[in-house]
Design a protein around this motif. Structure first.
Motif, PDB file in Angstrom:
ATOM      1  N   ILE A   1      52.462  28.681  48.520  1.00  0.00           N
ATOM      2  CA  ILE A   1      51.731  29.899  48.153  1.00  0.00           C
ATOM      3  C   ILE A   1      50.992  29.654  46.850  1.00  0.00           C
ATOM      4  CG2 ILE A   1      51.948  32.331  47.488  1.00  0.00           C
ATOM      5  CD1 ILE A   1      54.556  32.373  49.180  1.00  0.00           C
ATOM      6  N   VAL A   2      49.696  29.910  46.872  1.00  0.00           N
ATOM      7  CA  VAL A   2      48.876  29.789  45.675  1.00  0.00           C
ATOM      8  C   VAL A   2      48.607  31.205  45.169  1.00  0.00           C
ATOM      9  CG1 VAL A   2      46.703  28.977  44.700  1.00  0.00           C
ATOM     10  CG2 VAL A   2      47.799  27.688  46.548  1.00  0.00           C
ATOM     11  N   ALA A   3      49.105  31.501  43.982  1.00  0.00           N
ATOM     12  CA  ALA A   3      48.922  32.814  43.364  1.00  0.00           C
ATOM     13  C   ALA A   3      48.678  32.608  41.874  1.00  0.00           C
ATOM     14  CB  ALA A   3      50.153  33.684  43.597  1.00  0.00           C
ATOM     15  N   PRO A   4      48.012  33.568  41.241  1.00  0.00           N
ATOM     16  CA  PRO A   4      47.756  33.417  39.808  1.00  0.00           C
ATOM     17  C   PRO A   4      49.016  33.615  38.972  1.00  0.00           C
ATOM     18  CG  PRO A   4      46.968  35.557  40.554  1.00  0.00           C
ATOM     19  CD  PRO A   4      47.426  34.808  41.777  1.00  0.00           C
ATOM     20  N   THR A   5      49.084  32.893  37.851  1.00  0.00           N
ATOM     21  CA  THR A   5      50.160  33.126  36.891  1.00  0.00           C
ATOM     22  C   THR A   5      49.916  34.483  36.237  1.00  0.00           C
ATOM     23  OG1 THR A   5      48.940  32.022  35.111  1.00  0.00           O
ATOM     24  CG2 THR A   5      50.452  30.657  36.412  1.00  0.00           C
ATOM     25  N   PRO A   6      50.911  35.021  35.547  1.00  0.00           N
ATOM     26  CA  PRO A   6      50.727  36.333  34.900  1.00  0.00           C
ATOM     27  C   PRO A   6      49.501  36.387  33.979  1.00  0.00           C
ATOM     28  CG  PRO A   6      53.031  35.764  34.892  1.00  0.00           C
ATOM     29  CD  PRO A   6      52.298  34.554  35.424  1.00  0.00           C
ATOM     30  N   TYR A   7      49.191  35.307  33.330  1.00  0.00           N
ATOM     31  CA  TYR A   7      48.052  35.260  32.405  1.00  0.00           C
ATOM     32  C   TYR A   7      46.710  35.389  33.120  1.00  0.00           C
ATOM     33  CZ  TYR A   7      45.607  33.702  28.159  1.00  0.00           C
ATOM     34  OH  TYR A   7      44.808  33.618  27.049  1.00  0.00           O
ATOM     35  N   PHE A   8      46.671  35.109  34.417  1.00  0.00           N
ATOM     36  CA  PHE A   8      45.426  35.123  35.196  1.00  0.00           C
ATOM     37  C   PHE A   8      45.444  36.172  36.311  1.00  0.00           C
ATOM     38  CE2 PHE A   8      45.261  31.095  33.066  1.00  0.00           C
ATOM     39  CZ  PHE A   8      43.919  30.888  32.809  1.00  0.00           C
ATOM     40  N   GLN A   9      46.279  37.201  36.198  1.00  0.00           N
ATOM     41  CA  GLN A   9      46.380  38.235  37.224  1.00  0.00           C
ATOM     42  C   GLN A   9      45.064  38.979  37.416  1.00  0.00           C
ATOM     43  OE1 GLN A   9      49.047  39.112  39.330  1.00  0.00           O
ATOM     44  NE2 GLN A   9      49.843  37.167  38.599  1.00  0.00           N
ATOM     45  N   LYS A  10      44.978  39.681  38.518  1.00  0.00           N
ATOM     46  CA  LYS A  10      43.753  40.386  38.916  1.00  0.00           C
ATOM     47  C   LYS A  10      43.252  41.349  37.848  1.00  0.00           C
ATOM     48  CE  LYS A  10      41.676  42.337  42.992  1.00  0.00           C
ATOM     49  NZ  LYS A  10      41.850  42.595  44.399  1.00  0.00           N
ATOM     50  N   ASP A  11      44.147  41.989  37.109  1.00  0.00           N
ATOM     51  CA  ASP A  11      43.722  42.937  36.079  1.00  0.00           C
ATOM     52  C   ASP A  11      43.322  42.259  34.768  1.00  0.00           C
ATOM     53  OD1 ASP A  11      46.242  42.093  35.371  1.00  0.00           O
ATOM     54  OD2 ASP A  11      47.034  44.090  34.965  1.00  0.00           O
ATOM     55  N   SER A  12      43.331  40.938  34.748  1.00  0.00           N
ATOM     56  CA  SER A  12      42.999  40.165  33.549  1.00  0.00           C
ATOM     57  C   SER A  12      41.532  39.747  33.580  1.00  0.00           C
ATOM     58  CB  SER A  12      43.879  38.910  33.512  1.00  0.00           C
ATOM     59  OG  SER A  12      43.315  37.941  32.680  1.00  0.00           O
ATOM     60  N   PRO A  13      40.898  39.636  32.403  1.00  0.00           N
ATOM     61  CA  PRO A  13      39.526  39.108  32.365  1.00  0.00           C
ATOM     62  C   PRO A  13      39.473  37.630  32.778  1.00  0.00           C
ATOM     63  CG  PRO A  13      40.355  39.444  30.134  1.00  0.00           C
ATOM     64  CD  PRO A  13      41.386  40.010  31.079  1.00  0.00           C
ATOM     65  N   ARG A  14      40.623  36.968  32.848  1.00  0.00           N
ATOM     66  CA  ARG A  14      40.686  35.557  33.225  1.00  0.00           C
ATOM     67  C   ARG A  14      40.838  35.351  34.738  1.00  0.00           C
ATOM     68  NH1 ARG A  14      43.094  36.776  28.649  1.00  0.00           N
ATOM     69  NH2 ARG A  14      44.999  37.414  29.688  1.00  0.00           N
ATOM     70  N   TYR A  15      40.954  36.441  35.481  1.00  0.00           N
ATOM     71  CA  TYR A  15      41.155  36.342  36.927  1.00  0.00           C
ATOM     72  C   TYR A  15      40.044  35.537  37.600  1.00  0.00           C
ATOM     73  CZ  TYR A  15      42.047  37.784  41.764  1.00  0.00           C
ATOM     74  OH  TYR A  15      42.303  37.783  43.116  1.00  0.00           O
ATOM     75  N   GLU A  16      38.831  35.668  37.104  1.00  0.00           N
ATOM     76  CA  GLU A  16      37.695  34.940  37.673  1.00  0.00           C
ATOM     77  C   GLU A  16      37.895  33.422  37.552  1.00  0.00           C
ATOM     78  OE1 GLU A  16      34.475  34.899  40.032  1.00  0.00           O
ATOM     79  OE2 GLU A  16      35.424  36.751  39.335  1.00  0.00           O
ATOM     80  N   VAL A  17      38.549  32.979  36.486  1.00  0.00           N
ATOM     81  CA  VAL A  17      38.861  31.545  36.321  1.00  0.00           C
ATOM     82  C   VAL A  17      39.755  31.093  37.476  1.00  0.00           C
ATOM     83  CG1 VAL A  17      40.056  29.842  34.869  1.00  0.00           C
ATOM     84  CG2 VAL A  17      38.589  31.587  33.816  1.00  0.00           C
ATOM     85  N   TYR A  18      40.774  31.883  37.766  1.00  0.00           N
ATOM     86  CA  TYR A  18      41.672  31.578  38.893  1.00  0.00           C
ATOM     87  C   TYR A  18      40.871  31.494  40.197  1.00  0.00           C
ATOM     88  CZ  TYR A  18      44.828  32.630  42.777  1.00  0.00           C
ATOM     89  OH  TYR A  18      45.470  32.608  43.985  1.00  0.00           O
ATOM     90  N   LEU A  19      40.049  32.503  40.461  1.00  0.00           N
ATOM     91  CA  LEU A  19      39.270  32.521  41.713  1.00  0.00           C
ATOM     92  C   LEU A  19      38.349  31.315  41.812  1.00  0.00           C
ATOM     93  CD1 LEU A  19      38.271  36.295  42.031  1.00  0.00           C
ATOM     94  CD2 LEU A  19      40.027  35.049  43.329  1.00  0.00           C
ATOM     95  N   ASN A  20      37.689  30.971  40.718  1.00  0.00           N
ATOM     96  CA  ASN A  20      36.784  29.814  40.727  1.00  0.00           C
ATOM     97  C   ASN A  20      37.534  28.515  40.985  1.00  0.00           C
ATOM     98  OD1 ASN A  20      34.420  31.273  40.338  1.00  0.00           O
ATOM     99  ND2 ASN A  20      34.550  31.135  38.103  1.00  0.00           N
ATOM    100  N   ARG A  21      38.705  28.372  40.406  1.00  0.00           N
ATOM    101  CA  ARG A  21      39.496  27.156  40.657  1.00  0.00           C
ATOM    102  C   ARG A  21      39.905  27.068  42.123  1.00  0.00           C
ATOM    103  NH1 ARG A  21      42.102  23.630  37.501  1.00  0.00           N
ATOM    104  NH2 ARG A  21      44.025  23.854  38.713  1.00  0.00           N
ATOM    105  N   VAL A  22      40.344  28.180  42.684  1.00  0.00           N
ATOM    106  CA  VAL A  22      40.754  28.173  44.093  1.00  0.00           C
ATOM    107  C   VAL A  22      39.569  27.794  44.975  1.00  0.00           C
ATOM    108  CG1 VAL A  22      41.494  29.660  45.994  1.00  0.00           C
ATOM    109  CG2 VAL A  22      42.692  29.755  43.812  1.00  0.00           C
ATOM    110  N   ARG A  23      38.404  28.363  44.681  1.00  0.00           N
ATOM    111  CA  ARG A  23      37.207  28.032  45.474  1.00  0.00           C
ATOM    112  C   ARG A  23      36.812  26.563  45.299  1.00  0.00           C
ATOM    113  NH1 ARG A  23      34.860  32.738  42.833  1.00  0.00           N
ATOM    114  NH2 ARG A  23      35.483  34.545  44.049  1.00  0.00           N
ATOM    115  N   ASN A  24      36.793  26.101  44.063  1.00  0.00           N
ATOM    116  CA  ASN A  24      36.337  24.736  43.780  1.00  0.00           C
ATOM    117  C   ASN A  24      37.315  23.666  44.249  1.00  0.00           C
ATOM    118  OD1 ASN A  24      33.999  25.733  42.616  1.00  0.00           O
ATOM    119  ND2 ASN A  24      34.836  25.708  40.551  1.00  0.00           N
TER     120      ASN A  24
END
Length: 188
Positions: free
Chosen positions: A151-174
């Protein structure tokens, strides 16, 4: 295939892989403070096992991290990479001092290498392993449950309500992990 459920079983999986043990032994030789091999080194091994792959999925690099507040220069990191390359020239080394990575990641200073690992974007990437006096140790600040379940999920620091969530999404896509490991469950 036996599924991995515990850190002890994860250690056994790593200990049975001569290539991984050789890399761990060579990193241990450097005696870097609070050093770990992390991210894809472990994640890919577990996912290859989950997918019953006969051959190792190639890694872009071997991530070695350490924590040294005294020597913060990235040149110092490069020196460590060069030293590791002398030991194992065919390994793509990447050495990073977590005492300075908070600047690169635009976050509060990390308190240790494990704190740095805890701030990686994805839970199954937020894991480290090392040899300490010849004994395998695992650092999994968010546990191994996601990793061993694929399971690939964001760490607490990169959760959906975080401004860093986009970093997580970009990594998953890339990273396109699902093209190498089709059984993964990716949390968006």
């Amino acid at each position: 295939m036996k599924l991995i459920k515990t850190e002890e079983e994860l250690k056994s999986l790593i200990a049975a892989d001569e290539w991984m043990v050789d890399i761990l032994k060579n990193v241990e030789k450097l005696q870097l403070p609070d050093s770990w091999i992390c991210a894809g080194f472990i994640r890919s091994k577990v996912w290859d096992c989950l997918h019953e792959k006969e051959y190792r999925t190639p890694l872009a690099d071997i991530d070695v991290i350490y924590f040294d507040k005294v020597n913060l220069s990235d040149n110092y990191e490069k020196q460590h990479e060069q030293e590791l390359t002398k030991y194992l020239p065919d390994v793509p080394w990447s050495v990073k001092n977590q005492a300075r990575m908070h600047v690169v990641n635009n976050s509060e200073p990390y308190q240790s290498s494990i704190d740095g690992i805890a701030h990686f974007p994805e839970i199954p990437t937020a894991i480290g392993v090392r040899l300490s006096n010849g004994k395998l140790e695992i650092a999994a600040p968010h546990g191994i449950k996601h990793l061993v379940a694929g399971i690939v999920a964001p760490t607490p620091y990169f959760q959906k309500d975080s401004p860093r969530y986009e970093v997580y999404l970009n990594r998953v896509r890339n990273k396109q992990w699902e093209s190498s490991w089709s059984k993964l469950q990716i949390v968006y």
